[in-house]
Design a protein around this motif. Structure first.
Motif, PDB file in Angstrom:
ATOM      1  N   VAL A  26      -9.069  10.881 -18.055  1.00 30.71           N
ATOM      2  CA  VAL A  26      -9.038  11.789 -19.199  1.00 30.71           C
ATOM      3  C   VAL A  26     -10.112  12.849 -19.042  1.00 30.71           C
ATOM      4  O   VAL A  26     -11.245  12.562 -18.679  1.00 30.71           O
ATOM      5  CB  VAL A  26      -9.274  11.018 -20.520  1.00 30.71           C
TER       6      VAL A  26
ATOM      7  N   ARG B 270      -5.057  13.743 -16.234  1.00 31.41           N
ATOM      8  CA  ARG B 270      -4.512  14.050 -17.557  1.00 31.41           C
ATOM      9  C   ARG B 270      -5.022  15.415 -18.013  1.00 31.41           C
ATOM     10  O   ARG B 270      -6.177  15.780 -17.793  1.00 31.41           O
ATOM     11  CB  ARG B 270      -4.897  12.975 -18.572  1.00 31.41           C
TER      12      ARG B 270
ATOM     13  N   THR C  31      -5.812  17.845 -24.431  1.00 25.18           N
ATOM     14  CA  THR C  31      -4.811  17.718 -25.489  1.00 25.18           C
ATOM     15  C   THR C  31      -4.232  19.092 -25.832  1.00 25.18           C
ATOM     16  O   THR C  31      -4.851  20.136 -25.604  1.00 25.18           O
ATOM     17  CB  THR C  31      -5.413  17.108 -26.755  1.00 25.18           C
ATOM     18  N   GLN C  32      -3.042  19.077 -26.419  1.00 23.82           N
ATOM     19  CA  GLN C  32      -2.416  20.330 -26.838  1.00 23.82           C
ATOM     20  C   GLN C  32      -3.258  21.040 -27.886  1.00 23.82           C
ATOM     21  O   GLN C  32      -3.347  22.279 -27.899  1.00 23.82           O
ATOM     22  CB  GLN C  32      -1.008  20.057 -27.357  1.00 23.82           C
TER      23      GLN C  32
ATOM     24  N   ARG D 109      -6.525  20.993 -28.082  1.00 27.44           N
ATOM     25  CA  ARG D 109      -7.668  21.621 -27.419  1.00 27.44           C
ATOM     26  C   ARG D 109      -7.235  22.857 -26.632  1.00 27.44           C
ATOM     27  O   ARG D 109      -7.934  23.873 -26.618  1.00 27.44           O
ATOM     28  CB  ARG D 109      -8.352  20.604 -26.503  1.00 27.44           C
TER      29      ARG D 109
ATOM     30  N   ARG E 144       0.061  25.563 -31.444  1.00 30.88           N
ATOM     31  CA  ARG E 144       0.390  24.446 -30.553  1.00 30.88           C
ATOM     32  C   ARG E 144       1.780  24.592 -29.954  1.00 30.88           C
ATOM     33  O   ARG E 144       2.037  24.149 -28.829  1.00 30.88           O
ATOM     34  CB  ARG E 144       0.301  23.115 -31.314  1.00 30.88           C
TER      35      ARG E 144
ATOM     36  N   ARG F 114       2.901  23.969 -26.191  1.00 29.82           N
ATOM     37  CA  ARG F 114       3.948  23.004 -25.853  1.00 29.82           C
ATOM     38  C   ARG F 114       5.027  23.656 -24.998  1.00 29.82           C
ATOM     39  O   ARG F 114       5.512  23.076 -24.028  1.00 29.82           O
ATOM     40  CB  ARG F 114       4.551  22.433 -27.138  1.00 29.82           C
TER      41      ARG F 114
ATOM     42  N   SER G  33       0.853  12.510 -26.727  1.00 33.53           N
ATOM     43  CA  SER G  33      -0.241  12.317 -25.773  1.00 33.53           C
ATOM     44  C   SER G  33      -0.310  13.470 -24.785  1.00 33.53           C
ATOM     45  O   SER G  33       0.660  14.194 -24.572  1.00 33.53           O
ATOM     46  CB  SER G  33      -0.034  10.999 -25.020  1.00 33.53           C
ATOM     47  N   PRO G  34      -1.489  13.656 -24.135  1.00 33.25           N
ATOM     48  CA  PRO G  34      -1.627  14.727 -23.145  1.00 33.25           C
ATOM     49  C   PRO G  34      -0.699  14.529 -21.955  1.00 33.25           C
ATOM     50  O   PRO G  34      -0.394  13.393 -21.568  1.00 33.25           O
ATOM     51  CB  PRO G  34      -3.093  14.620 -22.723  1.00 33.25           C
TER      52      PRO G  34
END
Length: 304
Positions: A2, A44, A47-48, A50, A59, A63, A82-83
């Motif tokens: 991560v 990984r 996150t979306q 971040r 977002r 995506r 999840s990422p």
């Protein structure tokens, strides 16, 4: 592994101050990080949330960018929760990623591309084809993402150009050219059934998810020798219908036909902003489609 939050901007660049970055600009930056090794195979992603904060976008834009990179096989496990993960085998990914990517069969390419297009708030899909069977199969991937709660577009507009019922089709036809055979009637029934399924599945999103959906069909006065899909005004997917001679049983009679397997047609992808050639092709494809839609096409009823 991560990514540590304090290293989420993994290439050390400062957050962009430009407003309203497009999903392609976000994808370009992330693609560059993957190709440079800053984001390593198997690692990984941030996150979306971040990434959205870093790029200053919603977002949904992130995506859509991630789905685009997944279609290029640079990412795996893209979902709303999840990422995502950088693909473990980047040798093939680098060979097919980005502008000038190697063409793939329709049923390999079209589904992931449409799923990526469904990440936009306003989804626009234009299609010109012999039947809508490939579109029907491919759009199912985007529909599954919506029903799973991973995508939530506000509006979907789909326009489809198909040959008219009375067109003297160049294919599929009998090799012997015999009149009064069932080949045309079978094609017509198939065209209508596929169109009705496509229309039903999309319009059902109004009731299940409150999405504003419009699906329109118009009839062409000729047999299209090519198929064309235009996605969100930024991407054109183009394929030739390659004819073959084959035997098939229809109504208890074996016939030799000239026909094409549209689901296996090789799709060439062109993206707006990926160079002058690609941008011009996308723009001209839209002009061509709109000209057909507004001039020589006519109303199409999906009935026999």
């Amino acid at each position: 592994m991560v990514v540590d939050p304090k290293h989420a901007s993994v290439n050390g660049r400062k957050r962009s101050q430009r407003p309203q970055r497009t999903h392609r600009e976000v994808a370009d930056e992330l693609r560059a990080r993957i190709r440079s090794g800053t984001l390593r195979a198997g690692q990984r992603m941030p996150t979306q949330a971040r990434l959205a904060d870093e790029f200053g976008v919603e977002r949904g834009v992130v995506r859509q960018a991630l789905y685009l990179l997944q279609t290029e096989r640079l990412l795996t496990n893209v979902s709303k929760g999840s990422p995502a993960t950088v693909a473990p085998d980047l040798g093939l990914s680098r060979a097919i990623a980005g502008a000038g990517a190697a063409p793939q069969p329709t049923m390999v390419t079209l589904g992931p591309r449409i799923a990526a297009a469904f990440a936009a708030p306003h989804v626009e899909i234009d299609a010109l084809c012999l039947t809508s069977v490939s579109l029907n199969l491919a759009i199912g991937e985007g529909l599954r993402e919506i029903h799973a709660g991973r995508l939530n577009p506000a509006k979907i507009d789909v326009r489809v150009l198909l040959p008219g019922r009375d067109v003297d089709l160049a294919f599929p036809v009998r090799v012997d050219g015999r009149d009064g055979d069932p080949v045309h009637e079978r094609w017509l029934a198939h065209r209508n059934a596929q169109g009705q399924v496509l229309q039903h599945n999309l319009l059902a999103l109004r009731a299940t998810h409150g999405i504003d959906v419009r699906v329109s069909f118009r009839a062409l006065p000729f047999t299209p020798p090519v198929k064309l899909y235009l996605l969100n005004g930024t991407e054109a997917l183009f394929a030739y219908y390659t004819l073959t001679r084959r035997k098939e049983e229809i109504d208890d009679e074996y016939m030799e036909l000239y026909d094409s397997e549209g689901t296996q047609s090789m799709l060439f992808a062109f993206e707006q902003g990926a160079g002058l050639r690609d941008t011009t092709f996308v723009e001209q494809s839209h002009l061509w489609f709109n000209a057909l839609w507004e001039t020589i096409s006519s109303e199409l009823a999906l009935t026999n």
